[in-house]
Design a protein around this motif. Structure first.
Motif, PDB file in Angstrom:
ATOM      1  N   ASN A  72      63.002  46.436  50.163  1.00 28.99           N
ATOM      2  CA  ASN A  72      63.571  47.551  50.568  1.00 28.99           C
ATOM      3  C   ASN A  72      64.881  47.337  51.236  1.00 28.99           C
ATOM      4  OD1 ASN A  72      62.956  46.656  52.919  1.00 28.99           O
ATOM      5  ND2 ASN A  72      61.546  48.707  53.485  1.00 28.99           N
ATOM      6  N   VAL A  73      65.643  46.121  51.088  1.00 27.61           N
ATOM      7  CA  VAL A  73      66.586  45.532  51.706  1.00 27.61           C
ATOM      8  C   VAL A  73      67.500  45.207  50.731  1.00 27.61           C
ATOM      9  CG1 VAL A  73      67.873  44.246  53.298  1.00 27.61           C
ATOM     10  CG2 VAL A  73      65.627  45.168  53.911  1.00 27.61           C
ATOM     11  N   LEU A  74      68.735  45.597  50.585  1.00 32.12           N
ATOM     12  CA  LEU A  74      69.743  45.225  49.402  1.00 32.12           C
ATOM     13  C   LEU A  74      69.848  43.939  49.264  1.00 32.12           C
ATOM     14  CD1 LEU A  74      71.606  46.466  47.532  1.00 32.12           C
ATOM     15  CD2 LEU A  74      73.408  46.489  48.976  1.00 32.12           C
ATOM     16  N   ASP A  75      70.072  43.159  50.101  1.00 34.29           N
ATOM     17  CA  ASP A  75      70.264  41.665  49.920  1.00 34.29           C
ATOM     18  C   ASP A  75      68.879  40.949  49.087  1.00 34.29           C
ATOM     19  OD1 ASP A  75      72.949  41.459  51.052  1.00 34.29           O
ATOM     20  OD2 ASP A  75      72.128  40.468  52.925  1.00 34.29           O
ATOM     21  N   ALA A  76      67.747  41.422  49.712  1.00 38.26           N
ATOM     22  CA  ALA A  76      66.422  40.686  49.219  1.00 38.26           C
ATOM     23  C   ALA A  76      66.426  41.371  47.684  1.00 38.26           C
ATOM     24  CB  ALA A  76      65.401  41.034  49.911  1.00 38.26           C
ATOM     25  N   LEU A  77      66.714  42.478  47.525  1.00 35.91           N
ATOM     26  CA  LEU A  77      66.423  43.058  46.053  1.00 35.91           C
ATOM     27  C   LEU A  77      67.544  42.148  45.076  1.00 35.91           C
ATOM     28  CD1 LEU A  77      66.357  46.966  46.968  1.00 35.91           C
ATOM     29  CD2 LEU A  77      64.406  45.372  45.694  1.00 35.91           C
ATOM     30  N   CYS A  78      68.843  42.165  45.708  1.00 34.99           N
ATOM     31  CA  CYS A  78      70.022  41.417  44.741  1.00 34.99           C
ATOM     32  C   CYS A  78      69.408  40.046  44.686  1.00 34.99           C
ATOM     33  CB  CYS A  78      71.067  41.529  45.404  1.00 34.99           C
ATOM     34  SG  CYS A  78      71.838  43.127  45.180  1.00 34.99           S
ATOM     35  N   ALA A  79      68.934  39.385  45.628  1.00 38.83           N
ATOM     36  CA  ALA A  79      68.309  37.881  45.258  1.00 38.83           C
ATOM     37  C   ALA A  79      67.252  37.743  44.462  1.00 38.83           C
ATOM     38  CB  ALA A  79      68.076  37.393  46.640  1.00 38.83           C
ATOM     39  N   GLY A  80      66.787  39.051  43.872  1.00 31.35           N
ATOM     40  CA  GLY A  80      65.476  38.876  42.964  1.00 31.35           C
ATOM     41  C   GLY A  80      64.249  39.325  43.358  1.00 31.35           C
ATOM     42  N   GLY A  81      64.251  40.068  44.652  1.00 34.59           N
ATOM     43  CA  GLY A  81      63.060  40.579  45.170  1.00 34.59           C
ATOM     44  C   GLY A  81      62.718  39.640  46.397  1.00 34.59           C
ATOM     45  N   ASP A  82      61.875  40.534  47.452  1.00 31.43           N
ATOM     46  CA  ASP A  82      61.847  40.199  48.379  1.00 31.43           C
ATOM     47  C   ASP A  82      60.636  39.098  48.630  1.00 31.43           C
ATOM     48  OD1 ASP A  82      60.813  39.978  51.442  1.00 31.43           O
ATOM     49  OD2 ASP A  82      62.446  41.328  51.692  1.00 31.43           O
ATOM     50  N   SER A  83      60.467  37.864  49.218  1.00 30.53           N
ATOM     51  CA  SER A  83      59.461  36.899  49.275  1.00 30.53           C
ATOM     52  C   SER A  83      58.118  37.688  49.906  1.00 30.53           C
ATOM     53  CB  SER A  83      59.839  35.771  49.984  1.00 30.53           C
ATOM     54  OG  SER A  83      60.036  35.953  51.297  1.00 30.53           O
ATOM     55  N   ALA A  84      58.406  38.835  50.551  1.00 37.91           N
ATOM     56  CA  ALA A  84      57.388  39.442  51.383  1.00 37.91           C
ATOM     57  C   ALA A  84      56.559  40.473  50.190  1.00 37.91           C
ATOM     58  CB  ALA A  84      57.595  39.844  52.574  1.00 37.91           C
ATOM     59  N   SER A  85      57.284  40.614  48.972  1.00 42.77           N
ATOM     60  CA  SER A  85      56.871  42.166  48.376  1.00 42.77           C
ATOM     61  C   SER A  85      55.457  42.120  48.122  1.00 42.77           C
ATOM     62  CB  SER A  85      57.859  41.802  46.965  1.00 42.77           C
ATOM     63  OG  SER A  85      57.069  41.015  45.991  1.00 42.77           O
ATOM     64  N   GLY A  86      55.034  43.108  48.445  1.00 48.25           N
ATOM     65  CA  GLY A  86      53.654  43.556  48.261  1.00 48.25           C
ATOM     66  C   GLY A  86      52.843  42.869  49.070  1.00 48.25           C
ATOM     67  N   GLN A  87      53.217  42.452  50.411  1.00 48.54           N
ATOM     68  CA  GLN A  87      52.433  41.907  51.291  1.00 48.54           C
ATOM     69  C   GLN A  87      52.768  42.484  52.505  1.00 48.54           C
ATOM     70  OE1 GLN A  87      51.506  37.648  50.785  1.00 48.54           O
ATOM     71  NE2 GLN A  87      53.614  37.531  50.107  1.00 48.54           N
ATOM     72  N   THR A 125      76.990  36.494  40.401  1.00 48.64           N
ATOM     73  CA  THR A 125      75.753  36.004  41.044  1.00 48.64           C
ATOM     74  C   THR A 125      74.886  37.075  41.606  1.00 48.64           C
ATOM     75  OG1 THR A 125      77.323  35.960  43.149  1.00 48.64           O
ATOM     76  CG2 THR A 125      76.809  33.703  41.744  1.00 48.64           C
ATOM     77  N   ARG A 126      75.489  38.385  41.297  1.00 48.28           N
ATOM     78  CA  ARG A 126      74.463  39.678  41.953  1.00 48.28           C
ATOM     79  C   ARG A 126      74.588  40.619  40.918  1.00 48.28           C
ATOM     80  NH1 ARG A 126      78.020  41.702  45.803  1.00 48.28           N
ATOM     81  NH2 ARG A 126      78.226  43.102  44.303  1.00 48.28           N
ATOM     82  N   PRO A 127      73.243  41.344  40.800  1.00 46.94           N
ATOM     83  CA  PRO A 127      73.473  42.305  39.970  1.00 46.94           C
ATOM     84  C   PRO A 127      73.949  43.598  40.448  1.00 46.94           C
ATOM     85  CG  PRO A 127      71.208  42.084  41.043  1.00 46.94           C
ATOM     86  CD  PRO A 127      71.951  41.004  41.712  1.00 46.94           C
ATOM     87  N   ALA A 182      64.548  51.973  34.445  1.00 44.32           N
ATOM     88  CA  ALA A 182      63.538  51.250  34.988  1.00 44.32           C
ATOM     89  C   ALA A 182      63.853  49.919  35.407  1.00 44.32           C
ATOM     90  CB  ALA A 182      62.381  51.213  33.978  1.00 44.32           C
ATOM     91  N   GLY A 183      63.694  49.376  36.479  1.00 47.20           N
ATOM     92  CA  GLY A 183      63.846  48.024  37.168  1.00 47.20           C
ATOM     93  C   GLY A 183      65.189  48.206  37.665  1.00 47.20           C
ATOM     94  N   ASP A 184      65.824  49.140  37.702  1.00 46.72           N
ATOM     95  CA  ASP A 184      67.102  49.040  38.700  1.00 46.72           C
ATOM     96  C   ASP A 184      66.904  49.191  40.030  1.00 46.72           C
ATOM     97  OD1 ASP A 184      68.578  48.927  36.203  1.00 46.72           O
ATOM     98  OD2 ASP A 184      69.356  51.000  36.114  1.00 46.72           O
ATOM     99  N   ILE A 185      67.931  48.441  40.590  1.00 45.71           N
ATOM    100  CA  ILE A 185      67.936  48.667  42.117  1.00 45.71           C
ATOM    101  C   ILE A 185      68.787  49.754  42.695  1.00 45.71           C
ATOM    102  CG2 ILE A 185      68.807  47.449  44.129  1.00 45.71           C
ATOM    103  CD1 ILE A 185      68.681  44.877  42.654  1.00 45.71           C
ATOM    104  N   THR A 186      67.962  50.412  43.600  1.00 45.13           N
ATOM    105  CA  THR A 186      68.607  51.791  43.755  1.00 45.13           C
ATOM    106  C   THR A 186      68.611  51.830  45.353  1.00 45.13           C
ATOM    107  OG1 THR A 186      67.480  52.696  42.035  1.00 45.13           O
ATOM    108  CG2 THR A 186      68.432  54.385  43.702  1.00 45.13           C
ATOM    109  N   THR A 187      69.860  52.223  45.792  1.00 45.03           N
ATOM    110  CA  THR A 187      69.920  52.081  47.298  1.00 45.03           C
ATOM    111  C   THR A 187      70.104  53.558  48.017  1.00 45.03           C
ATOM    112  OG1 THR A 187      72.364  51.558  47.096  1.00 45.03           O
ATOM    113  CG2 THR A 187      70.863  49.726  47.620  1.00 45.03           C
ATOM    114  N   LEU A 188      69.560  53.850  48.890  1.00 49.74           N
ATOM    115  CA  LEU A 188      69.438  55.230  49.541  1.00 49.74           C
ATOM    116  C   LEU A 188      70.293  55.122  50.941  1.00 49.74           C
ATOM    117  CD1 LEU A 188      66.997  55.008  47.618  1.00 49.74           C
ATOM    118  CD2 LEU A 188      65.579  56.295  49.253  1.00 49.74           C
ATOM    119  N   TRP A 189      71.344  55.642  51.039  1.00 47.44           N
ATOM    120  CA  TRP A 189      72.470  55.529  52.221  1.00 47.44           C
ATOM    121  C   TRP A 189      72.103  56.660  53.273  1.00 47.44           C
ATOM    122  CZ3 TRP A 189      74.950  50.957  52.999  1.00 47.44           C
ATOM    123  CH2 TRP A 189      74.728  49.951  51.952  1.00 47.44           C
TER     124      TRP A 189
END
Lengths: 423, 191
Positions: free
Chosen positions: A78-93, A49-51, A314-321
């Motif tokens: 920019n938060v792992l959970d939102a990215l894994c869920a397919g993008g933040d609903s606030a993206s771009g805003q 269920t999660r990339p 391209a398109g990969d989720i990348t997390t900076l710890w």
């Protein structure tokens, strides 16, 4: 008191970094050390269920990715959970979730408020409040420092800036503190969603209020900008308020309580600080490095990026710890020591590059105010009970810090550093 | 690539009518026989914030008495092979939309009808039914906020986020809104 060290398993995939309980329960120090040494560009496995996603743990890679906003975008979240869920609903805003011109436009609107000059008057109020809270704690002989001081200073400050009335602030805190973290190991999905929704709803109503009745606050500033045709949308106003209350209220709370705990656990550092051997500004930076309240930030690769022999596609989720980068042996001498005189201290706790923390001045001001009050008023500070950490895979830190305090001996220096008073 | 299907007068008329809307950049219609009944589907792209519901009411006003499409789908761009619409891609649009929908049940109460209009506007969807689920239809936080604000404005009640989250099916949400709106309860909505 401190978390047990998580042993590094043979199969690294057994460590699920998305697990919100893991970070609060275990010290992942050895795991991070192992990753930095063997797999600094690590592919975290996905599930049904999660990339999967990339994990950057080395200071040099984390810094480079922060600065490379051309190839690592924030606009999908920019938060792992939102990215894994397919993008933040606030993206771009939301300011933190836009890149390029749109980002510069929104940032310009807010920069004035968060500049050193813009924070002048608030700075005085913050210092007064910090002093009062520490004095109250001294009068009682103790307090829950996380709750009574560390929580209050950033909460009052960001609410002042946003124009949230006093009587609403504790409710807003209760909501914002359950949006990306919680004080209980189990948090139903519904709870976080509802908290977030109530906060968005609150700001939607507040924006309407300010349209009708402008004040001297950020919400009015955003509403005016939208009216003056900066093309700021209603959603952007609300999402940015949401982002400011979360970024302004939650992270600094974690920095202050974690910083005070570090001073308690390292008495020599406390002595060095209260004797004035070390300037407050230096202690603040070490507190930021040590606590790294934003454990990670997420990005999405726009094109294929080659790092350390691995290809992030391209398109990969990348997390900076940050929690790992700020313990990197290659970037810091004795990174596992809390050293208030550390210099240089190029930590990544506030990010880097174009998304560098908008509220960095405010955060430093708030942490300084609390530290200065401790230095000027407090003689000894010690734990009286177990501390508690919040549960989250994004924010990390302490939400309960029961302490006993005694007043400082008369005549402790306040601003003049005492030359090596203690040998 | 298969040739464009034989155009039926109904679809030609519908296309022409929909393209007459100033906000529509492109539109195609198709007539499909499904289990003995023929259904008309309209696909359109817009440079506006046109929604299916607005096009439907516009058709009703501008072309009264004409047959109305069974479904209207707003797409970013009409997929084409050359000049010929890519019907299989459009069919996928329709299937994807259908998969998220509950079997159509018409709204029954005032509040249900009110919510249907609200959801159709907010979610930019056509023919929302009483059994549809807010989250399945792509509802997210900010849409939920807009719905709550609209209910506050139009009905004078604040629906807590929790109620909206639990009652994500339209009929349940309508019932919840009614309950919040009438603390005494037991006050049936007259039609």
């Amino acid at each position: 008191m401190s978390r047990p060290m998580l042993p590094v398993p043979d199969d690294l995939g057994e460590v699920d970094l998305t697990d919100r309980v893991l970070h609060s329960t275990y010290d992942l120090g050895e795991f991070w050390q192992h990753l930095r040494a063997t797999e600094p560009v690590y592919r975290h496995p996905g599930t049904a269920t999660r990339p999967g996603f990339w994990v950057l743990s080395a200071h040099r890679d984390v810094s480079a990715a922060y600065r490379d906003h051309r190839r690592f975008t924030s606009d999908r979240g920019n938060v792992l959970d939102a990215l894994c869920a397919g993008g933040d609903s606030a993206s771009g805003q939301m300011l933190s979730l836009t890149d390029g011109k749109r980002h510069r436009d929104i940032r310009r609107i807010l920069t004035q408020t968060f500049s050193l000059k813009g924070l002048d008057a608030l700075g005085v109020r913050i210092r007064t409040a910090a002093r009062q809270l520490v004095e109250q704690a001294l009068n009682k002989g103790g307090c829950d420092f996380a709750l009574d001081v560390a929580k209050e200073i950033p909460l009052q400050a960001i609410c002042d800036l946003l124009g949230i009335p006093y009587e609403e602030r504790q409710r807003i805190f209760a909501l914002t503190s359950s949006m990306v973290a919680s004080e209980e190991p189990e948090q139903p999905v519904a709870e976080a969603w509802q908290a977030k929704n109530e906060v968005l709803f609150y700001f939607s109503a507040l924006a309407d209020d300010r349209r009708a009745d402008p004040r001297d606050d950020i919400v009015t500033l955003l509403v005016d900008a939208a009216r003056e045709g900066s093309s700021l949308t209603e959603d952007e106003i609300i999402f940015n308020c949401y982002s400011l209350i979360l970024g302004g209220g939650e992270t600094t709370r974690m920095a202050i309580s974690g910083g005070v705990l570090a001073l308690i656990e390292n008495p020599d550092q406390w002595v060095a600080f209260v004797n004035g051997d070390v300037p407050v500004s230096s202690v603040v930076e070490e507190v930021l490095r040590w606590t790294s309240p934003s454990m990670h930030l997420g990005r999405t690769a726009i094109e294929d990026v080659e790092i350390g022999g691995r290809t992030i596609h391209a398109g990969d989720i990348t997390t900076l710890w940050n929690v790992s980068a700020n313990r990197d042996e290659a970037a810091f001498d004795h990174p596992h020591q809390f050293d208030v005189s550390r210099n240089p201290n190029q930590h990544t706790a506030l990010g880097m590059g174009s998304h560098f923390c908008l509220g960095s001045h405010l955060a430093r001001l708030e942490i300084s105010a609390v530290l200065e009050s401790l230095r000027d008023l407090v003689g000894t500070i010690g734990l009286t009970g177990p501390t508690r950490r919040i549960y989250s895979n994004f924010l990390g830190g302490i939400c309960s810090l029961p302490v006993a305090l005694t007043p400082a001996p008369r005549g402790r220096t306040t601003t003049v550093p005492a030359p090596s008073a203690i040998g | 690539m298969r040739p464009d299907r034989e155009r039926h007068p109904t679809t030609t008329l519908l296309e022409r009518a929909v393209r007459g809307h100033p906000g529509v950049t492109d539109a195609v219609a198709e007539l499909v026989d499904e289990q003995g009944s023929s259904l008309t589907f309209v696909y359109l792209s817009t440079h506006d914030d046109l929604t299916s519901r607005r096009i439907r009411s516009w058709l009703h006003v501008e072309h009264p008495g004409r047959p109305v499409p069974d479904e209207i789908h707003v797409v970013p761009e009409i997929p084409r092979h050359g000049d010929c619409p890519d019907w299989s891609a459009l069919r996928r649009v329709r299937d994807d939309a259908a998969r998220l929908r509950a079997p159509y049940v018409a709204a029954d109460t005032d509040t249900e009808r009110y919510l249907v209009e609200l959801w159709e506007d907010m979610l930019e969807l056509d023919r929302v039914g009483a059994g549809d689920d807010f989250f399945s239809l792509g509802g997210h936080s900010m849409l939920a906020v807009r719905i709550r604000r609209a209910i506050q404005r139009d009905r004078g009640v604040v629906v807590p986020a929790e109620l909206l989250f639990i009652n994500s099916v339209l009929a349940d949400q309508a019932r919840a809104v009614d309950e919040v709106g009438s603390p005494a309860g037991a006050e049936p909505i007259s039609s």
